[in-house]
Each structure stands twice: as structure tokens, then as C-alpha cells.
Write a protein that holds these residues in place. Structure first.
Motif, PDB file in Angstrom:
ATOM      1  N   GLU A 162      33.772  17.196  42.900  1.00 47.41           N
ATOM      2  CA  GLU A 162      34.542  18.417  43.043  1.00 47.41           C
ATOM      3  C   GLU A 162      34.568  19.241  41.763  1.00 47.41           C
ATOM      4  OE1 GLU A 162      38.319  18.076  45.207  1.00 47.41           O
ATOM      5  OE2 GLU A 162      37.855  15.954  45.360  1.00 47.41           O
ATOM      6  N   THR A 163      33.980  18.744  40.684  1.00 45.48           N
ATOM      7  CA  THR A 163      34.023  19.431  39.406  1.00 45.48           C
ATOM      8  C   THR A 163      32.626  19.882  39.022  1.00 45.48           C
ATOM      9  OG1 THR A 163      35.860  18.045  38.696  1.00 45.48           O
ATOM     10  CG2 THR A 163      34.649  19.210  36.970  1.00 45.48           C
ATOM     11  N   PRO A 164      32.438  21.126  38.606  1.00 48.14           N
ATOM     12  CA  PRO A 164      31.110  21.577  38.211  1.00 48.14           C
ATOM     13  C   PRO A 164      30.592  20.795  37.010  1.00 48.14           C
ATOM     14  CG  PRO A 164      32.777  23.176  37.566  1.00 48.14           C
ATOM     15  CD  PRO A 164      33.458  22.173  38.443  1.00 48.14           C
ATOM     16  N   ALA A 165      29.266  20.645  36.921  1.00 47.69           N
ATOM     17  CA  ALA A 165      28.666  19.902  35.810  1.00 47.69           C
ATOM     18  C   ALA A 165      28.988  20.559  34.477  1.00 47.69           C
ATOM     19  CB  ALA A 165      27.162  19.813  36.006  1.00 47.69           C
ATOM     20  N   ASN A 166      29.021  21.892  34.444  1.00 48.88           N
ATOM     21  CA  ASN A 166      29.361  22.636  33.235  1.00 48.88           C
ATOM     22  C   ASN A 166      30.575  23.499  33.537  1.00 48.88           C
ATOM     23  OD1 ASN A 166      27.057  21.795  31.609  1.00 48.88           O
ATOM     24  ND2 ASN A 166      25.848  22.959  33.076  1.00 48.88           N
ATOM     25  N   PRO A 167      31.768  22.991  33.252  1.00 45.04           N
ATOM     26  CA  PRO A 167      32.990  23.721  33.615  1.00 45.04           C
ATOM     27  C   PRO A 167      32.963  25.152  33.082  1.00 45.04           C
ATOM     28  CG  PRO A 167      33.518  21.549  32.775  1.00 45.04           C
ATOM     29  CD  PRO A 167      32.052  21.751  32.538  1.00 45.04           C
ATOM     30  N   ALA A 168      33.301  26.083  33.928  1.00 42.28           N
ATOM     31  CA  ALA A 168      33.254  27.493  33.549  1.00 42.28           C
ATOM     32  C   ALA A 168      34.611  27.961  33.042  1.00 42.28           C
ATOM     33  CB  ALA A 168      32.818  28.334  34.736  1.00 42.28           C
ATOM     34  N   PHE A 169      34.596  29.022  32.275  1.00 39.92           N
ATOM     35  CA  PHE A 169      35.828  29.657  31.835  1.00 39.92           C
ATOM     36  C   PHE A 169      36.425  30.453  32.996  1.00 39.92           C
ATOM     37  CE2 PHE A 169      32.272  32.496  30.972  1.00 39.92           C
ATOM     38  CZ  PHE A 169      32.693  33.671  31.542  1.00 39.92           C
ATOM     39  N   ARG A 170      37.673  30.834  32.858  1.00 35.53           N
ATOM     40  CA  ARG A 170      38.336  31.663  33.857  1.00 35.53           C
ATOM     41  C   ARG A 170      39.081  32.777  33.139  1.00 35.53           C
ATOM     42  NH1 ARG A 170      42.443  29.167  36.123  1.00 35.53           N
ATOM     43  NH2 ARG A 170      42.442  30.376  38.054  1.00 35.53           N
ATOM     44  N   THR A 171      39.109  33.966  33.760  1.00 35.72           N
ATOM     45  CA  THR A 171      39.839  35.107  33.221  1.00 35.72           C
ATOM     46  C   THR A 171      40.711  35.698  34.327  1.00 35.72           C
ATOM     47  OG1 THR A 171      38.164  36.754  33.786  1.00 35.72           O
ATOM     48  CG2 THR A 171      37.875  35.574  31.698  1.00 35.72           C
ATOM     49  N   ALA A 172      41.419  36.763  34.003  1.00 36.35           N
ATOM     50  CA  ALA A 172      42.353  37.356  34.958  1.00 36.35           C
ATOM     51  C   ALA A 172      41.681  37.716  36.282  1.00 36.35           C
ATOM     52  CB  ALA A 172      43.012  38.592  34.347  1.00 36.35           C
ATOM     53  N   PRO A 185      35.614  42.212  33.308  1.00 35.68           N
ATOM     54  CA  PRO A 185      36.359  41.696  32.153  1.00 35.68           C
ATOM     55  C   PRO A 185      37.701  42.408  31.968  1.00 35.68           C
ATOM     56  CG  PRO A 185      34.061  42.116  31.578  1.00 35.68           C
ATOM     57  CD  PRO A 185      34.276  42.712  32.932  1.00 35.68           C
ATOM     58  N   VAL A 186      38.759  41.623  31.796  1.00 39.90           N
ATOM     59  CA  VAL A 186      40.096  42.168  31.518  1.00 39.90           C
ATOM     60  C   VAL A 186      40.444  41.728  30.102  1.00 39.90           C
ATOM     61  CG1 VAL A 186      42.504  42.280  32.229  1.00 39.90           C
ATOM     62  CG2 VAL A 186      40.703  41.993  33.950  1.00 39.90           C
ATOM     63  N   ARG A 187      40.458  42.672  29.181  1.00 38.76           N
ATOM     64  CA  ARG A 187      40.565  42.357  27.761  1.00 38.76           C
ATOM     65  C   ARG A 187      41.357  43.434  27.048  1.00 38.76           C
ATOM     66  NH1 ARG A 187      35.313  44.138  24.535  1.00 38.76           N
ATOM     67  NH2 ARG A 187      36.991  44.971  23.229  1.00 38.76           N
ATOM     68  N   TRP A 188      41.567  43.261  25.767  1.00 36.68           N
ATOM     69  CA  TRP A 188      42.140  44.311  24.942  1.00 36.68           C
ATOM     70  C   TRP A 188      41.113  45.430  24.762  1.00 36.68           C
ATOM     71  CZ3 TRP A 188      47.090  44.021  22.650  1.00 36.68           C
ATOM     72  CH2 TRP A 188      47.741  42.793  22.792  1.00 36.68           C
ATOM     73  N   VAL A 189      41.594  46.644  24.616  1.00 41.04           N
ATOM     74  CA  VAL A 189      40.686  47.759  24.364  1.00 41.04           C
ATOM     75  C   VAL A 189      40.016  47.577  23.008  1.00 41.04           C
ATOM     76  CG1 VAL A 189      40.515  50.245  24.008  1.00 41.04           C
ATOM     77  CG2 VAL A 189      41.985  49.345  25.823  1.00 41.04           C
ATOM     78  N   SER A 190      40.804  47.217  22.014  1.00 44.37           N
ATOM     79  CA  SER A 190      40.271  46.991  20.676  1.00 44.37           C
ATOM     80  C   SER A 190      39.788  45.550  20.562  1.00 44.37           C
ATOM     81  CB  SER A 190      41.334  47.264  19.620  1.00 44.37           C
ATOM     82  OG  SER A 190      40.879  46.881  18.335  1.00 44.37           O
ATOM     83  N   SER A 191      38.759  45.341  19.760  1.00 42.88           N
ATOM     84  CA  SER A 191      38.281  43.983  19.526  1.00 42.88           C
ATOM     85  C   SER A 191      38.857  43.417  18.220  1.00 42.88           C
ATOM     86  CB  SER A 191      36.749  43.960  19.461  1.00 42.88           C
ATOM     87  OG  SER A 191      36.291  44.797  18.419  1.00 42.88           O
TER      88      SER A 191
END
Length: 388
Positions: free
Chosen positions: A41-51, A62-68
Motif C-alpha cells: 500500500e506504500t509507494p516505493a519512493n514516497p512522494a511529497f504532498r502540498t496543499a 504549486p501553492v507557495r509564498w510569492v517571494s522565495s
């Protein structure tokens, strides 16, 4: 406050109000007995998650800050060298990701994008007693119509100081985890959220793993991938974008020498023979005076800029200039600057690139070549529109 698993629900409910969400880092012993998921049930290479991975989040991408570049500070200033060092190290871990364009600077209050606040009356504020810390994020939209997108508008990290101190956990690890949330990353898995992968040992290397580990002072490959997805490094501009006045890059016209430390082509491509040429797919694209070789037009018989010639008819530009008894192909410099070792000079009533001296031989009207190039460009543009 509820954990991050209700993130999407709150966002959906807050579309007409101030949008807020809460990301909670679980206490180090809170979920020790959580059930283990079967490996399948788990991917071989766990992926990141965002909003955007939340089912009810009102946007994709991508949901991020406007400024880096973000400024981070303790609300009341660092109360010890340990606190300051922990925040600085956590910020530096995220700033050091090579493929990401993001910098977290630790500064002094009150001017900061992100506030870190110590809470000593944790349960009195209605916060989960087992949590070590929690991050409040606010979201907003920018742009209008098709250009509208969601971004992070603010963040506050709340630290359960009493629990962190009583458990003796790494403050640096807690802050590294929370700064991941600040930047827009979610837990890669959850123990109690059907909308996220179920946690098991495969995910434990992530600094965003929802159960505390003192090893979370380091990022996993998936943490870095997530950061680079949200804050990718700027793409190096192409020649067409940088061959302009003031860019510090010498620009070569069609037929000029290019590559290997020479100028970049302001149009077309640098062909295998080291001259700027029109891109092509077939000989038809090159017209009657050229051949398509390796994706670039090369002259079937005409000489290039700087090559020997007897008359203008020998040259791709139809212009042959004679200097000190030797003749070489040149070109007009009316609309395009000359290469660095040439200068634009008036010769026989024409402005051409040359090394100083005498006469100019023209092999027919230069408008014939210009017409062929314009026709080719129009065909290319039409083909592109057709493909789109």
C-alpha cells in the motif's frame, strides 16, 4: 485545533472568509502504536504532498509564498542561544536545497514574514495537548480571471515549550519540521486520514513525517523534491531572451560565427559548423540556396561570414568586402551589431561589418536574401500555430 487531516475541509468552509489551515506535528510518543500498513500500500519512493493534494483545496498547481526569500523570527526574540541556533540551523537546512530557489533568514522582531511563538499555556488555548508544535497558515489569492492563483499569505509557528522541554526532544528537529509546513509542504502520510497515504516505516526518513524523530534535522530526497517543486530554480534564459543590449552577451546574426566561447545566436541555432543558421526539418525549409543538415540550414554553395570570396555572389549575405588585398564575406550592420573584432563601416554606400580598408562587391540585391528569411519565418510561425 484539529490536525492537518482536516486542512481541506476548513479551506472549503473558508472560501468566503479568511482562509486558514493548521498543520500539527504529533508528539514523539503519540502514535507509537499506530497500525503498520502492508508494504504493497506504500509507494516505493514516497512522494511529497502540498496543499493541492488536499481533496477540497480550491486550486491546483504549486501553492507557495510569492517571494522565495522569507524573514523568520521569534515573536519576542530568541530567549537563549540554544533557541536562536535551533531556528538558524532549521532555516539553513531548507535554504541549502540545491535545486530550490528559497532562502529563510532569521531576523529580529517585529519585521518578519513568519513568527515563531512560545506557548506555555498550551491546553488553555485549546491546542492538542500531545502536540509538540503547530503551524498556522493563511492563504489568499492573487491575480484575476485565468491568472488567479492561491498563495501562502502568512504563517505562525506555535511551540509547546513545556512539552518540548519535558520530553527532551530536539528543538531543531521540531523547527525543521514546522518550517517545512511554513514553506507549503504537508505530511507525506497520515495515520488517520483516508485522503493521504497511510504512514509506515517507508516514510520515516522525511522531516515532515507526522510523528516526531530527532533525526528530522535532515531532509529526505522527497522533502527536497517537494521544495524544488514549489520553489524551482529560475531557468537560465535562452539566447533569444539574453541577446539584447545590456545583457553582457555578444549576439551573433544569421551566418555569424558562434559557439565555443564565441557569440550566441540571436536568431536561429548554432549549427555544427560553428555558424548561426536557421533551424530546419527538410531542405525545403532552407530555400533554394541551402541544405538541411542536423536540424540547421547550411549553404549549398555560398560562403559564410568571414570566409573567402571573389564576389558577392559567393557569399550567403551576397556581400563580399575587400580589405588589404584579401576579400571575405561580410554582412550588413544596419540592424545587427558586428562581431567584436569587426566594426560597422560605410563601404560603397553600404553599412557593413569589416576590418578596415577598401571596396565592396555586391552580388545582387540583398533584399532577395531578406525576403527568403522572412518567408521562412512566416512558414515556421504558421506551422507552430497549426500545432497548437
Amino acid at each position: 485545533m484539529q490536525g492537518i487531516h482536516s486542512f481541506g475541509v476548513r479551506i472549503a468552509m473558508a472560501l468566503v472568509a479568511n482562509l486558514k489551515a493548521r498543520a500539527t506535528a504529533a508528539a514523539f510518543a503519540l502514535l507509537v502504536l499506530a497500525p503498520t500498513l502492508a508494504a504493497a500500500e506504500t509507494p516505493a519512493n514516497p512522494a511529497f504532498r502540498t496543499a493541492e493534494d488536499q481533496p477540497d483545496f480550491p486550486a491546483s498547481g504549486p501553492v507557495r509564498w510569492v517571494s522565495s526569500e522569507l524573514q523568520i523570527t521569534y515573536r519576542d526574540g530568541a530567549q537563549s542561544r540554544v533557541e536562536l541556533d535551533a531556528l538558524t540551523k532549521a532555516a539553513n537546512v531548507w535554504s541549502a536545497v540545491a535545486c530550490a530557489d528559497v532562502t529563510l533568514n532569521v531576523t529580529e522582531p517585529p519585521f518578519a514574514d513568519v513568527l515563531v511563538e512560545r506557548i506555555r499555556n498550551w491546553s488553555a488555548r485549546g491546542l492538542d495537548e500531545e502536540a509538540l508544535a503547530t503551524t498556522d497558515l493563511s492563504y489568499r489569492t492573487i491575480g484575476q480571471g485565468r491568472d488567479e492563483r492561491w498563495v501562502i499569505g502568512g504563517a505562525t509557528v506555535l511551540l509547546n515549550v513545556e512539552r518540548i522541554e519535558s520530553r527532551g526532544v530536539s528543538l531543531e528537529a521540531v523547527l525543521t519540521h514546522e518550517l517545512g509546513h511554513v514553506l507549503g509542504l504537508l505530511h507525506p502520510c497520515e495515520f488517520d486520514d483516508a485522503g493521504a497515504p497511510r504512514c509506515n516505516a517507508t516514510y520515516e526518513g522525511s522531516a515532515l513525517y507526522p510523528e516526531h524523530r530527532d533525526s528530522q534535522v535532515m531532509l529526505s530526497a522527497s522533502d527536497a523534491d517537494g521544495l524544488c517543486y514549489l520553489y524551482p530554480e529560475p531557468v537560465e534564459p535562452t539566447c533569444d531572451e539574453v541577446c539584447r543590449e545590456g545583457c553582457g552577451i555578444e549576439c551573433a546574426a544569421l551566418g555569424d560565427p558562434c559557439g565555443d566561447g564565441l557569440a550566441s545566436c540571436s536568431a536561429g541555432t548554432c549549427a555544427a559548423d560553428g555558424f548561426c543558421s536557421l533551424p530546419c526539418n527538410t531542405n525545403i525549409d532552407c530555400g533554394s540556396r541551402g541544405e538541411c543538415r542536423s536540424g540547421a540550414c547550411e549553404p549549398a554553395r555560398a560562403a559564410r561570414f568571414g570566409e573567402s570570396c571573389r564576389s558577392g555572389n559567393d557569399c550567403e549575405s551576397l556581400l563580399c568586402v575587400t580589405d588589404d588585398g584579401s576579400s571575405q564575406c561580410t554582412r550588413s550592420c544596419t540592424d545587427q551589431a558586428c562581431p567584436s573584432d569587426y566594426r560597422c563601416s560605410e563601404v560603397d554606400g553600404r553599412s557593413v561589418c569589416r576590418r578596415p580598408t577598401s571596396g565592396c562587391s555586391a552580388g545582387g540585391p540583398p533584399t532577395s536574401l531578406a525576403f527568403a528569411l522572412v518567408a521562412f519565418a512566416l512558414r515556421r510561425r504558421s506551422a507552430k500555430r497549426a500545432n497548437n
